[in-house]
Design a protein around this motif. Structure first.
Motif, PDB file in Angstrom:
ATOM      1  N   SER A 109     -19.590  14.830  35.281  1.00 38.04           N
ATOM      2  CA  SER A 109     -20.024  13.418  35.063  1.00 38.04           C
ATOM      3  C   SER A 109     -19.345  13.023  33.850  1.00 38.04           C
ATOM      4  O   SER A 109     -19.179  13.746  33.068  1.00 38.04           O
ATOM      5  CB  SER A 109     -21.441  13.138  34.769  1.00 38.04           C
ATOM      6  N   THR A 110     -18.687  11.777  33.788  1.00 40.14           N
ATOM      7  CA  THR A 110     -18.095  11.424  32.498  1.00 40.14           C
ATOM      8  C   THR A 110     -18.553   9.817  32.056  1.00 40.14           C
ATOM      9  O   THR A 110     -19.026   9.254  32.961  1.00 40.14           O
ATOM     10  CB  THR A 110     -16.536  11.324  32.832  1.00 40.14           C
ATOM     11  N   PHE A 111     -18.350   9.696  30.871  1.00 37.63           N
ATOM     12  CA  PHE A 111     -18.705   8.541  30.263  1.00 37.63           C
ATOM     13  C   PHE A 111     -17.866   7.861  29.509  1.00 37.63           C
ATOM     14  O   PHE A 111     -17.358   8.646  28.471  1.00 37.63           O
ATOM     15  CB  PHE A 111     -20.200   8.445  29.565  1.00 37.63           C
ATOM     16  N   ASP A 112     -17.480   6.572  29.208  1.00 35.06           N
ATOM     17  CA  ASP A 112     -16.798   5.896  28.197  1.00 35.06           C
ATOM     18  C   ASP A 112     -17.549   5.833  26.913  1.00 35.06           C
ATOM     19  O   ASP A 112     -18.629   6.302  26.649  1.00 35.06           O
ATOM     20  CB  ASP A 112     -15.951   4.723  28.919  1.00 35.06           C
ATOM     21  N   LEU A 113     -16.704   5.332  25.889  1.00 33.43           N
ATOM     22  CA  LEU A 113     -17.308   5.200  24.738  1.00 33.43           C
ATOM     23  C   LEU A 113     -18.410   4.173  24.563  1.00 33.43           C
ATOM     24  O   LEU A 113     -18.948   4.054  23.411  1.00 33.43           O
ATOM     25  CB  LEU A 113     -16.189   4.966  23.453  1.00 33.43           C
ATOM     26  N   ASP A 114     -18.660   3.252  25.425  1.00 28.80           N
ATOM     27  CA  ASP A 114     -19.557   2.377  25.612  1.00 28.80           C
ATOM     28  C   ASP A 114     -21.021   3.191  26.287  1.00 28.80           C
ATOM     29  O   ASP A 114     -21.900   2.582  26.293  1.00 28.80           O
ATOM     30  CB  ASP A 114     -19.274   1.313  26.225  1.00 28.80           C
ATOM     31  N   GLY A 115     -20.581   4.296  26.789  1.00 32.55           N
ATOM     32  CA  GLY A 115     -21.826   4.996  27.463  1.00 32.55           C
ATOM     33  C   GLY A 115     -21.923   4.767  28.877  1.00 32.55           C
ATOM     34  O   GLY A 115     -23.100   5.204  29.635  1.00 32.55           O
ATOM     35  N   LYS A 116     -20.911   4.053  29.490  1.00 36.63           N
ATOM     36  CA  LYS A 116     -20.971   3.613  30.617  1.00 36.63           C
ATOM     37  C   LYS A 116     -20.397   5.033  31.669  1.00 36.63           C
ATOM     38  O   LYS A 116     -19.375   5.366  31.341  1.00 36.63           O
ATOM     39  CB  LYS A 116     -20.110   2.284  31.231  1.00 36.63           C
ATOM     40  N   VAL A 117     -20.934   4.912  32.872  1.00 38.87           N
ATOM     41  CA  VAL A 117     -20.471   6.106  33.703  1.00 38.87           C
ATOM     42  C   VAL A 117     -19.026   5.753  34.091  1.00 38.87           C
ATOM     43  O   VAL A 117     -18.921   4.698  34.701  1.00 38.87           O
ATOM     44  CB  VAL A 117     -21.398   6.266  34.968  1.00 38.87           C
ATOM     45  N   THR A 118     -18.085   6.857  34.136  1.00 36.59           N
ATOM     46  CA  THR A 118     -16.935   6.616  34.717  1.00 36.59           C
ATOM     47  C   THR A 118     -16.660   7.548  35.692  1.00 36.59           C
ATOM     48  O   THR A 118     -15.670   7.491  36.551  1.00 36.59           O
ATOM     49  CB  THR A 118     -15.836   6.685  33.677  1.00 36.59           C
ATOM     50  N   LYS A 119     -17.337   8.504  35.962  1.00 37.65           N
ATOM     51  CA  LYS A 119     -17.096   9.561  36.903  1.00 37.65           C
ATOM     52  C   LYS A 119     -18.860   9.871  37.333  1.00 37.65           C
ATOM     53  O   LYS A 119     -19.406  10.346  36.503  1.00 37.65           O
ATOM     54  CB  LYS A 119     -16.176  10.496  36.699  1.00 37.65           C
ATOM     55  N   GLU A 120     -18.972  10.054  38.574  1.00 32.63           N
ATOM     56  CA  GLU A 120     -20.478  10.537  38.883  1.00 32.63           C
ATOM     57  C   GLU A 120     -20.432  12.040  39.111  1.00 32.63           C
ATOM     58  O   GLU A 120     -19.241  12.670  39.097  1.00 32.63           O
ATOM     59  CB  GLU A 120     -20.686   9.843  40.393  1.00 32.63           C
ATOM     60  N   PRO A 121     -21.632  12.765  39.225  1.00 30.86           N
ATOM     61  CA  PRO A 121     -22.594  12.249  39.904  1.00 30.86           C
ATOM     62  C   PRO A 121     -23.663  11.505  38.854  1.00 30.86           C
ATOM     63  O   PRO A 121     -24.502  10.870  39.518  1.00 30.86           O
ATOM     64  CB  PRO A 121     -23.598  13.705  40.242  1.00 30.86           C
ATOM     65  N   ALA A 122     -23.419  11.333  37.604  1.00 30.43           N
ATOM     66  CA  ALA A 122     -24.365  10.548  36.984  1.00 30.43           C
ATOM     67  C   ALA A 122     -24.223   8.911  37.424  1.00 30.43           C
ATOM     68  O   ALA A 122     -23.233   8.553  37.764  1.00 30.43           O
ATOM     69  CB  ALA A 122     -24.034  10.668  35.393  1.00 30.43           C
ATOM     70  N   LEU A 123     -25.478   8.482  37.416  1.00 28.71           N
ATOM     71  CA  LEU A 123     -25.543   6.749  37.773  1.00 28.71           C
ATOM     72  C   LEU A 123     -25.831   5.963  36.688  1.00 28.71           C
ATOM     73  O   LEU A 123     -25.519   4.731  36.745  1.00 28.71           O
ATOM     74  CB  LEU A 123     -26.635   6.790  38.819  1.00 28.71           C
ATOM     75  N   LEU A 124     -26.680   6.395  35.671  1.00 29.45           N
ATOM     76  CA  LEU A 124     -26.920   5.558  34.878  1.00 29.45           C
ATOM     77  C   LEU A 124     -26.340   5.820  33.208  1.00 29.45           C
ATOM     78  O   LEU A 124     -25.951   6.938  33.246  1.00 29.45           O
ATOM     79  CB  LEU A 124     -28.397   6.004  34.340  1.00 29.45           C
ATOM     80  N   PRO A 125     -26.156   4.751  32.605  1.00 27.79           N
ATOM     81  CA  PRO A 125     -25.481   4.738  31.394  1.00 27.79           C
ATOM     82  C   PRO A 125     -26.183   5.662  30.266  1.00 27.79           C
ATOM     83  O   PRO A 125     -27.422   5.952  30.499  1.00 27.79           O
ATOM     84  CB  PRO A 125     -25.385   3.455  30.656  1.00 27.79           C
ATOM     85  N   LEU A 126     -25.485   6.019  29.480  1.00 20.07           N
ATOM     86  CA  LEU A 126     -26.122   6.846  28.152  1.00 20.07           C
ATOM     87  C   LEU A 126     -27.102   6.007  27.456  1.00 20.07           C
ATOM     88  O   LEU A 126     -26.839   4.619  27.483  1.00 20.07           O
ATOM     89  CB  LEU A 126     -25.110   7.521  27.267  1.00 20.07           C
ATOM     90  N   LYS A 127     -28.153   6.913  26.742  1.00 22.57           N
ATOM     91  CA  LYS A 127     -29.244   5.953  25.934  1.00 22.57           C
ATOM     92  C   LYS A 127     -28.513   5.448  24.753  1.00 22.57           C
ATOM     93  O   LYS A 127     -27.860   6.325  24.127  1.00 22.57           O
ATOM     94  CB  LYS A 127     -30.171   6.939  25.852  1.00 22.57           C
ATOM     95  N   LYS A 128     -28.744   4.331  24.358  1.00 20.73           N
ATOM     96  CA  LYS A 128     -28.065   3.693  23.359  1.00 20.73           C
ATOM     97  C   LYS A 128     -29.476   3.507  22.191  1.00 20.73           C
ATOM     98  O   LYS A 128     -30.527   2.894  22.589  1.00 20.73           O
ATOM     99  CB  LYS A 128     -27.596   2.264  23.393  1.00 20.73           C
ATOM    100  N   TYR A 129     -29.044   4.026  20.950  1.00 19.02           N
ATOM    101  CA  TYR A 129     -29.903   3.667  19.801  1.00 19.02           C
ATOM    102  C   TYR A 129     -29.561   2.584  18.972  1.00 19.02           C
ATOM    103  O   TYR A 129     -28.518   2.167  18.798  1.00 19.02           O
ATOM    104  CB  TYR A 129     -30.251   5.114  18.887  1.00 19.02           C
ATOM    105  N   LYS A 130     -30.586   1.903  18.469  1.00 20.66           N
ATOM    106  CA  LYS A 130     -30.396   0.655  17.601  1.00 20.66           C
ATOM    107  C   LYS A 130     -29.676   1.173  16.110  1.00 20.66           C
ATOM    108  O   LYS A 130     -30.154   2.208  15.865  1.00 20.66           O
ATOM    109  CB  LYS A 130     -31.801  -0.185  17.239  1.00 20.66           C
ATOM    110  N   THR A 131     -28.765   0.583  15.851  1.00 20.11           N
ATOM    111  CA  THR A 131     -28.051   0.835  14.667  1.00 20.11           C
ATOM    112  C   THR A 131     -28.259  -0.462  13.594  1.00 20.11           C
ATOM    113  O   THR A 131     -28.179  -1.244  13.890  1.00 20.11           O
ATOM    114  CB  THR A 131     -26.714   1.428  14.706  1.00 20.11           C
ATOM    115  N   GLN A 132     -28.185  -0.120  12.313  1.00 19.66           N
ATOM    116  CA  GLN A 132     -28.045  -1.056  11.214  1.00 19.66           C
ATOM    117  C   GLN A 132     -27.081  -0.542  10.009  1.00 19.66           C
ATOM    118  O   GLN A 132     -27.396   0.597   9.803  1.00 19.66           O
ATOM    119  CB  GLN A 132     -29.466  -1.329  10.531  1.00 19.66           C
TER     120      GLN A 132
END
Length: 143
Positions: A109-132
């Motif tokens: 599986s691969t993900f872009d810098l926004d956490g979106k899936v670019t290659k399966e088998p993963a289907l869900l985006p990466l978990k994103k934490y709040k930043t300040q």
């Protein structure tokens, strides 16, 4: 005639060597390691100094001793930062970070810098934490 052949042979070998070093250095530059900020979080907040970023790379890997997975802290703009958990959403394996995205060595599986899936088998985006953004650091909220 023999000296001419040796000269041509040595010249060609030298040219190939220089060409090979040039190609290899280009490849190594794209694979150069990202900066790692090691810390121990307190009260579910990670404080990452702005000085952890360098001018060449807008990603810092945050390695917290209290967390199972690293966090990629990505500088989007001067005031906008994303914090992504480097845990594959397919089967919870650690991800490898590059300057252009994240990959899971277990199943590809691969993900872009926004956490979106670019290659399966993963289907869900990466978990994103709040930043300040504060004056001198970026806070990552782990809740």
């Amino acid at each position: 005639m023999q000296k001419r052949r040796e000269f041509i042979k040595q010249s060609c070998t030298l040219c190939l060597g220089v060409l090979g070093v040039g190609v290899l250095s280009t490849q190594l530059t794209s694979c150069s390691p990202l900066p790692i900020f090691k810390t121990v979080s307190t009260e579910k907040i990670i404080d990452v100094p702005l000085s952890s970023f360098n001018q060449e790379v807008n990603i810092v890997i945050v390695r917290d001793a209290n967390l199972q997975f690293d966090i990629a802290l990505i500088k989007k703009t001067e005031t906008d930062y994303d914090a992504l958990e480097l845990k594959c959403t397919h089967q919870a394996n650690s991800l490898t970070a590059t300057k252009t995205g994240f990959m899971c060595a277990a199943h590809g599986s691969t993900f872009d810098l926004d956490g979106k899936v670019t290659k399966e088998p993963a289907l869900l985006p990466l978990k994103k934490y709040k930043t300040q953004l504060t004056g001198t650091s970026i806070l990552i909220y782990l809740t």
